[in-house]
Every structure is written in C-alpha cells, then in structure tokens.
Design an enzyme around this catalytic site. Structure first.
Site, PDB file in Angstrom:
ATOM      1  N   GLU A 184      58.174 -50.319  16.426  1.00 43.51           N
ATOM      2  CA  GLU A 184      59.315 -51.369  17.008  1.00 43.51           C
ATOM      3  C   GLU A 184      58.564 -52.305  15.278  1.00 43.51           C
ATOM      4  O   GLU A 184      57.150 -52.162  15.078  1.00 43.51           O
ATOM      5  CB  GLU A 184      58.198 -53.322  18.371  1.00 43.51           C
ATOM      6  CG  GLU A 184      59.175 -54.623  17.789  1.00 43.51           C
ATOM      7  CD  GLU A 184      58.106 -54.585  18.705  1.00 43.51           C
ATOM      8  OE1 GLU A 184      58.021 -54.204  20.067  1.00 43.51           O
ATOM      9  OE2 GLU A 184      58.950 -55.687  18.992  1.00 43.51           O
ATOM     10  N   LYS A 228      48.249 -54.018  18.459  1.00 43.96           N
ATOM     11  CA  LYS A 228      49.253 -53.862  16.813  1.00 43.96           C
ATOM     12  C   LYS A 228      48.914 -55.768  17.063  1.00 43.96           C
ATOM     13  O   LYS A 228      48.583 -56.509  16.155  1.00 43.96           O
ATOM     14  CB  LYS A 228      50.567 -53.782  16.673  1.00 43.96           C
ATOM     15  CG  LYS A 228      50.816 -53.288  16.147  1.00 43.96           C
ATOM     16  CD  LYS A 228      52.187 -52.710  15.929  1.00 43.96           C
ATOM     17  CE  LYS A 228      52.849 -52.232  17.325  1.00 43.96           C
ATOM     18  NZ  LYS A 228      54.741 -51.486  17.266  1.00 43.96           N
ATOM     19  N   ARG A 259      47.710 -42.503  25.708  1.00 42.43           N
ATOM     20  CA  ARG A 259      48.111 -42.673  23.799  1.00 42.43           C
ATOM     21  C   ARG A 259      46.336 -42.567  23.306  1.00 42.43           C
ATOM     22  O   ARG A 259      45.303 -42.722  23.630  1.00 42.43           O
ATOM     23  CB  ARG A 259      47.825 -44.055  24.018  1.00 42.43           C
ATOM     24  CG  ARG A 259      47.423 -45.604  24.150  1.00 42.43           C
ATOM     25  CD  ARG A 259      47.439 -46.166  25.185  1.00 42.43           C
ATOM     26  NE  ARG A 259      47.846 -47.133  23.956  1.00 42.43           N
ATOM     27  CZ  ARG A 259      48.815 -47.949  22.998  1.00 42.43           C
ATOM     28  NH1 ARG A 259      50.115 -47.826  23.780  1.00 42.43           N
ATOM     29  NH2 ARG A 259      48.991 -48.693  22.170  1.00 42.43           N
TER      30      ARG A 259
HETATM   31  P1  ATP Z   1      51.382 -52.168  20.486  1.00 40.36           P
HETATM   32  O1  ATP Z   1      51.122 -51.962  22.207  1.00 40.36           O
HETATM   33  O2  ATP Z   1      49.901 -52.363  20.088  1.00 40.36           O
HETATM   34  O3  ATP Z   1      51.756 -53.268  20.067  1.00 40.36           O
HETATM   35  P2  ATP Z   1      53.363 -50.176  20.672  1.00 40.36           P
HETATM   36  O4  ATP Z   1      52.850 -49.238  21.292  1.00 40.36           O
HETATM   37  O5  ATP Z   1      53.926 -51.395  21.227  1.00 40.36           O
HETATM   38  O6  ATP Z   1      51.731 -50.807  20.285  1.00 40.36           O
HETATM   39  P3  ATP Z   1      55.873 -49.472  18.607  1.00 40.36           P
HETATM   40  O7  ATP Z   1      55.537 -49.977  17.615  1.00 40.36           O
HETATM   41  O8  ATP Z   1      56.296 -49.394  20.259  1.00 40.36           O
HETATM   42  O9  ATP Z   1      54.079 -49.458  19.374  1.00 40.36           O
HETATM   43  O10 ATP Z   1      55.202 -47.713  18.571  1.00 40.36           O
HETATM   44  C1  ATP Z   1      56.188 -47.249  18.570  1.00 40.36           C
HETATM   45  C2  ATP Z   1      55.605 -45.853  19.116  1.00 40.36           C
HETATM   46  O11 ATP Z   1      54.148 -44.880  18.493  1.00 40.36           O
HETATM   47  C3  ATP Z   1      55.890 -45.598  20.693  1.00 40.36           C
HETATM   48  O12 ATP Z   1      56.417 -44.204  20.681  1.00 40.36           O
HETATM   49  C4  ATP Z   1      54.218 -45.419  21.364  1.00 40.36           C
HETATM   50  O13 ATP Z   1      54.234 -45.057  22.104  1.00 40.36           O
HETATM   51  C5  ATP Z   1      53.959 -44.773  20.532  1.00 40.36           C
HETATM   52  N1  ATP Z   1      52.356 -44.970  19.847  1.00 40.36           N
HETATM   53  C6  ATP Z   1      51.804 -46.739  19.943  1.00 40.36           C
HETATM   54  N2  ATP Z   1      50.649 -46.794  20.311  1.00 40.36           N
HETATM   55  C7  ATP Z   1      49.604 -45.582  20.037  1.00 40.36           C
HETATM   56  C8  ATP Z   1      48.316 -45.308  20.161  1.00 40.36           C
HETATM   57  N3  ATP Z   1      47.327 -45.472  20.632  1.00 40.36           N
HETATM   58  N4  ATP Z   1      48.429 -43.567  20.392  1.00 40.36           N
HETATM   59  C9  ATP Z   1      50.150 -42.758  20.499  1.00 40.36           C
HETATM   60  N5  ATP Z   1      51.021 -43.039  20.510  1.00 40.36           N
HETATM   61  C10 ATP Z   1      50.963 -44.570  20.249  1.00 40.36           C
HETATM   62 MG    MG Z   2      56.189 -50.774  21.969  1.00 40.18          MG
END
Ligand code: ATP
Ligand code: MG
Length: 574
Positions: free
Chosen positions: A49, A284, A274
């Site tokens: 995102e 984020k 994760r």
């Molecule tokens: P946040 O919750 O910090 O905003 P997010 O997971 O919502 O992070 P996205 O931009 O939606 O952020 O993530 C893109 C991809 O990266 C998704 O498939 C997510 O599952 C993966 N991802 C995000 N954080 C991690 C992590 N700490 N370890 C492994 N994969 C991750």
């Molecule tokens: Mg997400």
C-alpha cells in the site's frame, strides 16, 4: 524527504541463484505442480500500500514472492494496493518502485494498481448485489459496530439487510454518482450476522469518500475496502499463490467467499509469519510517526529500518537478500535479532571493502627523533581478504594522529596500547615508544611524545621483540578532515513496544543512536571518496560515504556496522 538517489547499484540486475532453503510455501507449490494445478503456472505478487516507505519486513515479502517466481520459472507482479486516498501518495509509489529495483527485482511489464481496476471492481460489486449477496446499508459506523456482536454473541441483522435488488442497485449507483454524504451509506456483503468469524458478519465492501485519489483524481467518490479489492485483483491478474502475513489468516474465509460467489479464478491465499526485528519497529504507522515528529531526519535516516535507510547506511541489496534467505519463512512469530542482519553485511564488506586508516577522535603524537621535514611512504594493504585489490602508499612524518582512547596516562591492567614507557606498533610503519606527554589546564592530554625505532620499518622488529598492540594512525601533515556519523540501535529495548502504561514506543528511543564527529582525520586518499563508496576504517568498522552529504574533498561517512566480532578476534591474536 527521501529523495531520488539512483547511485551505485545497477537497477534491476538479475540473480540467477535459486534459494538454497526450502519452506512450507515451496512445499505447497511443489505439490500443486505435481498435481497439475494452475496448468503448471506459478504467479505471485508483491502488493504494497503506497502509504509509507518499504521496510526490512517488506524485503522479506519481496524476496519471498520474487524469489519463488524466479525459482519456479514463474512471474511476480508489483501491485499497488491503493484503495485509500487519504493516506496514499505518489511519493510513496515512487520510493517503493525504486526500492524494489534496488533490492534487485524486476516486475518487467507487470506493474499494476488496484485503482486501475476500480471500474471492474464496481461491476463485480453490482454482480454480487444482483445475486442478493450485497446490500446498501444506511447504518452509521457506530450502529454497525454495535450490531456486530462479539466472539461469544451473534450479531443482529441490519434493518436494511432485506432491501430489494432493484433498490440496492439504484442506491449503489447513486452512491457512485455522489448523491450521498460521506458516512451515510455503505455497501456490505450479505453473509451471516451470526457467523463465528466476525469478519464474515456482513463486512463493508464500499465506503463513500469525497476525496481525490492520487491516480484517479475525482473520478470516484466510493472506494472499495481491502478485503473486497485484494482477492479480486489477485484473480484478475491470474495469481496462483497469494502470499500474505499471518494477520490475514482470519480474512481468508472472506477472500474465498467473494471469489466463490463471483465464480472467477481462485488463487490460494497462504499466510506466513511477518518479520519482527529486535531494537526496531516495523509498522508503517510508527515509522511515519518518527518521521512526522522529526525524531529521525526522514524516511531515509540511516537509523530507520526502511530500505531507504539501510541503503543510506551502506547496506547492499545482496546482504539484505542474504538475510531474508537466512531467516527463512514459517508460520511461527518470532523476533529476529538485529545482529543477524549485521552479520550479513559485515561478512560481505569484509570481502569487498577497501581498508583505510581514519582517526575518529584525534590525539597528536610527536615522534621526537624523526626529522621535522622528512616524509616517507609506507606500503599498506588494501584488503587482506583480496590480494587483487593491491597496496597503496601512505605518508609518514614526525607528527601523527592516533585515537585518544589508544593512549592512557595511567594504564589499567590489560591495557596494552600506548602509555608512558610502553612500546606499540603503528600499522605498516614502525614501533614507537611513549616518552612523555603534555596536558592542558583542564588536565586533558594534548600531545604525546614518542621515539621510533628505525630498525622496525614495515612494523616488524629484526630482533624478534613483540608488542601487544597495533594502532592505526594518520600523518598530521597529510591528513584530510572528515565528518563521521556513528549510528547505534534506534531503540534501547529489544522490543520497543514493551512500554510502561501511559507511555508509547517513542519512550524507548535510544538517545545515543547518533553521534556526529566533526574533526576526524583520514589518510589522504579518503579525500577522493565518492558518495556511495564503502570502506573499512581499520579497527573501527565499515563506513559509507553519504550519498547526499558527502562532497569531493569534504567526505561525510555513515558507520554501516562495527567490526565487533571480527576485531575482537584480531585483538586477541596480536
Ligand atoms: P503496516 O501494517 O506496517 O502498514 P502492511 O503490512 O500493511 O504494513 P503493506 O504495504 O500492505 O504494509 O505490505 C505489503 C506486503 O508486505 C504485504 O503482503 C505484507 O503482508 C508484507 N509485509 C508487511 N510487513 C511485513 C513484515 N514485517 N514481514 C513480512 N512481510 C511483511
Ligand atoms: Mg497492509
């Protein structure tokens, strides 16, 4: 913020080596291929995102998705999950594209945006309404929450649940046309208000948001939710394995429900744990808070766990990929120690980094028996791990700099470096012996006097006598000034989210995470360091010429990582 720096690493280069490690996801894929599923295709995607910069957790997901595509002769798409106009921005889109390329992956011509599918998503929503599987609900968010029930109590049906298909179609069309206020209506799935999984209790699919979108402008005033969007995007793109983090496990029944109801291509969602990294946060929202409250200098502050931060700190794409390969993929949540990541970069830089001598906190040494206007050159090895990197000449003269901490007026036990009467080796040069020192009014040592033994040229005594310490040094007359930034963990606690009641994660920030040294002295060749050059400063660690702040003749270095482990061993040997 951020900035568009394309230095040093070739974009989109290919890595042909398959991962040496298997994992449960690869096992599922192997079984699918054996069973002839998806006509033998493997197609993954990385779906960020655009509401922040990528961090090391995303790197795990990128390496997993693109790595599987590479190893199975498959494809991996980059897809922006851009359904929330409030928090998303093109700055983030651009940084994400740049970071994925920098990590070494290539989406070729498959760059997609969920927002490109808005018209098709709308059509699919209409299809669900026609089937009686979705309805327009006039409850407020508050009312919906109250009617949802709890894990132990079933929810209550919305009074709008049994609207006719015609009325729903009409209202949904008018929602899209902008006839209603934000928050006055939503489109919901019509599933089951007593479903044991709360996410299945008529979840929201569309909300009204009268807000411009960074790609679609004002074309839309209704925006689909993540749950509705994600599965359909996966389906449209022909994804075979939709890999996501564990928190989406509870969303999987909804993912499956939507695709089953629509009867379209149905990728398999697979969840993995994760990455959590010690002494840092990988959310984020929290990273954005650090940036907005100026607790760091930006998304690319070298203390940030963002890819932009690691890159500016001097981490290489290959070291991060190595780390992601080493940590593996599983279903078990854990916190990986930062030391593991540091070891990956340390190991690589040990092989590749040119050695130089830099004194961080200079103390002047005068060699009393060395002629004042003589300069000689000594030979120094550029990298003992790689003879092909050759040698260089270093100027040596009567006045030198050493580290303040390498001299003690009154040496503690076990202190083998310079102190009155003691002899040490100057790396690549001579043995010197301390014969005196001077102090200022405050009692600080300002100058150390030594004599040198001309017979020890090259750093060895022909009579076989030994010294217990070897110091790095630079020639006083030839030294160049440098600014050096020493970085330490951003948070003092292993788990920064471990906080006392009433305070938040920022209370665990490490006040000593950055120390800037403005009066460092470097050997002459360092003046020509180009932004992005990486060095080992002997005995001190690996340092990276800052891509933005370093200028020819005025080098600025970021410490990438200390030598810790390696140096501890060397010091024992001496
Ligand atoms: P946040 O919750 O910090 O905003 P997010 O997971 O919502 O992070 P996205 O931009 O939606 O952020 O993530 C893109 C991809 O990266 C998704 O498939 C997510 O599952 C993966 N991802 C995000 N954080 C991690 C992590 N700490 N370890 C492994 N994969 C991750
Ligand atoms: Mg997400």
């Amino acid at each position: 913020m951020g900035g568009n720096h394309d230095f040093f690493y070739p974009l989109g280069y290919h890595m042909e080596t398959p991962s040496a490690n298997t994992n449960f996801i690869r096992e599922i894929i192997d079984a699918d291929l054996t069973g002839g599923k998806n006509d033998g295709r493997v197609h993954t995607r990385f779906p960020p995102e655009p509401n922040g910069y990528l961090h090391i957790g995303h790197a795990k997901s990128i390496c997993l998705n693109f790595g599987i595509a590479r190893d199975y002769n498959g494809l991996c798409n980059l897809r922006f999950d851009d359904t929330n106009p409030e928090t998303e921005d093109v700055e983030y889109v651009n940084s994400i594209k740049e970071n994925v390329r920098w990590l070494g992956f290539d989406w070729q011509d498959r760059l997609f945006y969920a927002s490109d599918y808005f018209p098709r998503l709308y059509d699919y929503a209409v299809q669900l309404i026609r089937k009686g599987k979705a309805y327009v609900c006039d409850q407020s968010l508050e009312e919906m929450r109250r009617c949802r029930g709890t894990i132990t109590e079933p929810g209550r049906d919305s009074p709008f649940r049994n609207r006719s298909v015609e009325e729903n179609l009409d209202l949904f069309r008018r929602m899209k046309a902008g006839e209603f206020e934000e928050g006055s209506r939503v489109l919901r799935a019509r599933i089951d208000m007593s479903h044991p999984n709360l996410l299945m209790r008529d979840p929201v699919f569309y909300r009204i948001r009268k807000q411009a979108h960074h790609r679609t402008g004002n074309a839309w005033c209704i925006y689909p939710t993540y749950d509705f969007t994600h599965c359909i995007c996966d389906s449209i793109e022909g994804i075979t394995h939709s890999l996501c983090t564990l928190e989406f496990e509870v969303h999987r029944p909804l993912y499956d429900w939507i695709l089953n109801e629509l009867g379209i291509h149905h990728p398999q969602q697979i969840e993995f744990a994760r990455l959590n990294l010690s002494h840092t946060v990988l959310s984020k929202r929290k990273l954005l808070e650090l940036v907005e409250k100026k607790l760091v200098s930006g998304w690319d502050d070298p203390r940030m766990p963002t890819l932009a931060g690691f890159r500016r700190r001097g981490y290489t794409p290959s070291s991060i990929r190595k780390f992601c390969d080493q940590i593996g993929v599983s279903k078990a949540d854990s916190i990986v120690d930062l030391v593991m990541l540091e070891n990956c970069i340390r190991e690589e830089l040990n092989r590749t980094a040119r050695r130089v001598m830099v004194v961080l906190r200079p103390l002047k040494v005068v060699i009393d028996n060395y002629p004042p206007d003589r300069t000689e050159e000594v030979d120094a090895v550029n990298n003992p791990e790689d003879p092909a990197m050759g040698t260089r000449k270093l100027p040596f003269c009567r006045e030198l700099y050493i580290e303040q901490e390498d001299f003690r007026q009154i040496p503690p036990k076990q202190f083998y470096r310079l102190s009155p009467g003691k002899e040490v080796r100057l790396r690549y040069a001579y043995f010197i012996k301390c014969v005196g020192f001077s102090k200022d009014a405050a009692g600080n040592v300002t100058e150390v006097h030594c004599t040198y033994d001309p017979a020890t040229a090259g750093g060895n005594a022909p009579d076989g006598r030994k010294v217990k310490a070897t110091l790095h040094w630079v020639s006083g007359r030839h030294a160049v000034d440098a600014r050096v930034r020493l970085y330490d963990n951003l948070f003092t606690k292993r788990d920064p989210n471990d906080v006392a009641e009433g305070s938040d994660f920022t209370s665990n920030l490490n006040p000593a995470s950055l120390e800037t040294l403005d009066a460092c002295k470097a050997e002459p060749g360092v003046a020509n360091a180009r932004p992005g050059d990486c060095f080992q400063f002997e005995r001190l660690g690996y340092f990276f010429a800052d891509p933005l702040d370093s200028l020819p003749g005025k080098p600025v270095f970021n410490r990438t990582v200390t030598l810790r482990d390696t140096w501890a061993k060397i010091e024992k040997k001496l």
